[in-house]
Design an enzyme around this catalytic site. Structure first.
Site, PDB file in Angstrom:
ATOM      1  N   GLY A  69      43.489 -61.706 -19.880  1.00 24.78           N
ATOM      2  CA  GLY A  69      42.121 -61.227 -19.713  1.00 24.78           C
ATOM      3  C   GLY A  69      41.272 -61.200 -20.961  1.00 24.78           C
ATOM      4  O   GLY A  69      40.265 -60.489 -21.005  1.00 24.78           O
TER       5      GLY A  69
ATOM      6  N   ASN B 252      39.264 -63.458 -22.049  1.00 27.90           N
ATOM      7  CA  ASN B 252      37.915 -63.953 -21.735  1.00 27.90           C
ATOM      8  C   ASN B 252      37.106 -62.904 -20.975  1.00 27.90           C
ATOM      9  O   ASN B 252      35.901 -62.764 -21.191  1.00 27.90           O
ATOM     10  CB  ASN B 252      37.983 -65.260 -20.944  1.00 27.90           C
TER      11      ASN B 252
ATOM     12  N   ARG C  23      46.880 -69.619   1.153  1.00 33.75           N
ATOM     13  CA  ARG C  23      45.846 -69.589   0.115  1.00 33.75           C
ATOM     14  C   ARG C  23      44.466 -69.544   0.783  1.00 33.75           C
ATOM     15  O   ARG C  23      43.574 -68.828   0.352  1.00 33.75           O
ATOM     16  CB  ARG C  23      45.991 -70.871  -0.732  1.00 33.75           C
TER      17      ARG C  23
ATOM     18  N   ARG D   4      44.761 -70.294  -9.792  1.00 35.74           N
ATOM     19  CA  ARG D   4      44.858 -70.804  -8.430  1.00 35.74           C
ATOM     20  C   ARG D   4      43.711 -71.781  -8.192  1.00 35.74           C
ATOM     21  O   ARG D   4      42.579 -71.529  -8.644  1.00 35.74           O
ATOM     22  CB  ARG D   4      44.756 -69.680  -7.385  1.00 35.74           C
TER      23      ARG D   4
ATOM     24  N   LEU E   3      40.821 -73.251  -6.129  1.00 32.89           N
ATOM     25  CA  LEU E   3      39.981 -72.716  -5.055  1.00 32.89           C
ATOM     26  C   LEU E   3      39.928 -73.712  -3.905  1.00 32.89           C
ATOM     27  O   LEU E   3      39.841 -74.926  -4.111  1.00 32.89           O
ATOM     28  CB  LEU E   3      38.575 -72.441  -5.582  1.00 32.89           C
TER      29      LEU E   3
ATOM     30  N   ASN F  10      33.696 -72.026 -14.635  1.00 31.62           N
ATOM     31  CA  ASN F  10      35.081 -71.946 -15.117  1.00 31.62           C
ATOM     32  C   ASN F  10      35.113 -72.267 -16.601  1.00 31.62           C
ATOM     33  O   ASN F  10      34.281 -73.031 -17.100  1.00 31.62           O
ATOM     34  CB  ASN F  10      35.917 -72.994 -14.357  1.00 31.62           C
TER      35      ASN F  10
ATOM     36  N   HIS G 111      37.673 -73.964 -19.348  1.00 32.57           N
ATOM     37  CA  HIS G 111      38.900 -74.776 -19.403  1.00 32.57           C
ATOM     38  C   HIS G 111      39.216 -75.105 -20.859  1.00 32.57           C
ATOM     39  O   HIS G 111      38.319 -75.487 -21.616  1.00 32.57           O
ATOM     40  CB  HIS G 111      38.693 -76.063 -18.588  1.00 32.57           C
TER      41      HIS G 111
ATOM     42  N   GLU H   3      34.272 -79.107  -5.660  1.00 29.44           N
ATOM     43  CA  GLU H   3      35.536 -79.225  -4.920  1.00 29.44           C
ATOM     44  C   GLU H   3      36.560 -80.074  -5.665  1.00 29.44           C
ATOM     45  O   GLU H   3      37.754 -79.959  -5.427  1.00 29.44           O
ATOM     46  CB  GLU H   3      35.265 -79.781  -3.527  1.00 29.44           C
TER      47      GLU H   3
ATOM     48  N   ASP I   6      38.279 -79.415 -11.995  1.00 34.15           N
ATOM     49  CA  ASP I   6      37.863 -79.595 -13.395  1.00 34.15           C
ATOM     50  C   ASP I   6      36.845 -80.718 -13.583  1.00 34.15           C
ATOM     51  O   ASP I   6      36.821 -81.365 -14.637  1.00 34.15           O
ATOM     52  CB  ASP I   6      39.096 -79.871 -14.295  1.00 34.15           C
TER      53      ASP I   6
HETATM   54  C1  GRF Z   1      42.223 -69.529 -21.366  1.00 38.84           C
HETATM   55  O1  GRF Z   1      42.681 -70.394 -22.363  1.00 38.84           O
HETATM   56  C2  GRF Z   1      41.500 -70.295 -20.290  1.00 38.84           C
HETATM   57  O2  GRF Z   1      40.760 -71.373 -20.762  1.00 38.84           O
HETATM   58  C3  GRF Z   1      42.650 -70.785 -19.464  1.00 38.84           C
HETATM   59  O3  GRF Z   1      43.537 -69.701 -19.419  1.00 38.84           O
HETATM   60  C4  GRF Z   1      43.381 -68.921 -20.593  1.00 38.84           C
HETATM   61  C5  GRF Z   1      43.088 -67.521 -20.145  1.00 38.84           C
HETATM   62  O4  GRF Z   1      43.152 -66.610 -21.190  1.00 38.84           O
HETATM   63  N1  GRF Z   1      42.201 -71.279 -18.172  1.00 38.84           N
HETATM   64  P1  GRF Z   1      42.727 -65.103 -20.974  1.00 38.84           P
HETATM   65  O5  GRF Z   1      43.497 -64.552 -19.790  1.00 38.84           O
HETATM   66  O6  GRF Z   1      41.246 -65.051 -20.741  1.00 38.84           O
HETATM   67  O7  GRF Z   1      43.122 -64.405 -22.238  1.00 38.84           O
END
Ligand code: GRF
Length: 203
Positions: free
Chosen positions: A12, A14, A65, A91, A93, A107, A109, A143, A146
């Site tokens: 978490g 981010n 899912r 997961r 979507l 998102n 990435h 859809e 990435d």
């Molecule tokens: C990040 O590197 C994000 O880009 C990837 O998973 C990681 C998540 O990190 N999809 P956090 O849980 O936000 O610390």
């Protein structure tokens, strides 16, 4: 204030970056719900510490899912969420979830898309490939995995001394800047998508 729902599977960091910007009054929105597919996700604890509603949306134990995500989408709607942020959500979507939130899911990435997309260890993939530069991308979710329109990217050099951990940490530092800034630009109505291109006003 834009109402934001965050989906996160992991520690978490981010989410925390978003919340710090929110607390500083500079996010332009408010995280109103944090959902995870993992009951033990650090992101859920962070949300609780900030007094934010949490939810576990698991598709384990025989639940499909698709069913789990229908319920999740309804929950987000019932909380009047306007933007769904995937902050380390592992997961994929369903098409039907994505169609319920057109242009309203973003998102982060950990690579410079379209390089090293589609997997869960983009940093390792960049190292194994011998890339000299990688980074992170914030993009709208469509859809196709990435592959949605790119909001912003930050480049990070790959050092000869890097292992997966050191590279991931340096990329993460960039993610913590890029994601909140992108959410803020969305909240302030500064993102305009035309075809594959995102035009960003007033940065
Ligand atoms: C990040 O590197 C994000 O880009 C990837 O998973 C990681 C998540 O990190 N999809 P956090 O849980 O936000 O610390």
């Amino acid at each position: 204030m834009l109402r934001i729902g965050v989906l996160a599977s992991g520690r978490g960091s981010n989410l925390l970056a978003l919340l710090r910007r929110q607390v500083a009054g500079a996010l332009g929105g408010e995280v109103v719900l944090v959902a995870s597919n993992r009951p033990c996700a650090g992101a859920l604890s962070i949300a609780r510490e900030h007094g934010i509603e949490t939810c576990v949306s698991s598709d384990a134990y025989g639940r499909s899912r698709a069913d789990a995500q229908v319920e999740l989408s309804e929950l987000l709607r019932s909380r009047d969420v306007e933007l769904v942020v995937l902050a380390g959500y592992d997961r994929i979507l369903t098409g039907s979830f994505v169609r319920c939130w057109p242009g309203r899911i973003i998102n982060v990435h950990p690579s410079l898309l379209p390089a090293f997309g589609g997997g869960l260890h983009a940093q390792r993939d960049a190292l194994e490939y011998g890339a000299k530069v990688t980074g992170c991308t914030v993009h709208f979710v469509t859809e196709e995995l990435d592959s949605g329109p790119i909001v912003s990217q930050a480049a990070v050099p790959v050092l000869e001394s890097d292992d997966e951990r050191s590279l991931s940490e340096r990329i993460l530092r960039e993610e913590h800047q890029l994601l909140p800034a992108a959410v803020c630009a969305f909240a302030e109505g500064r993102l305009e998508v035309r075809g594959r291109t995102v035009y960003r006003k007033g940065d």
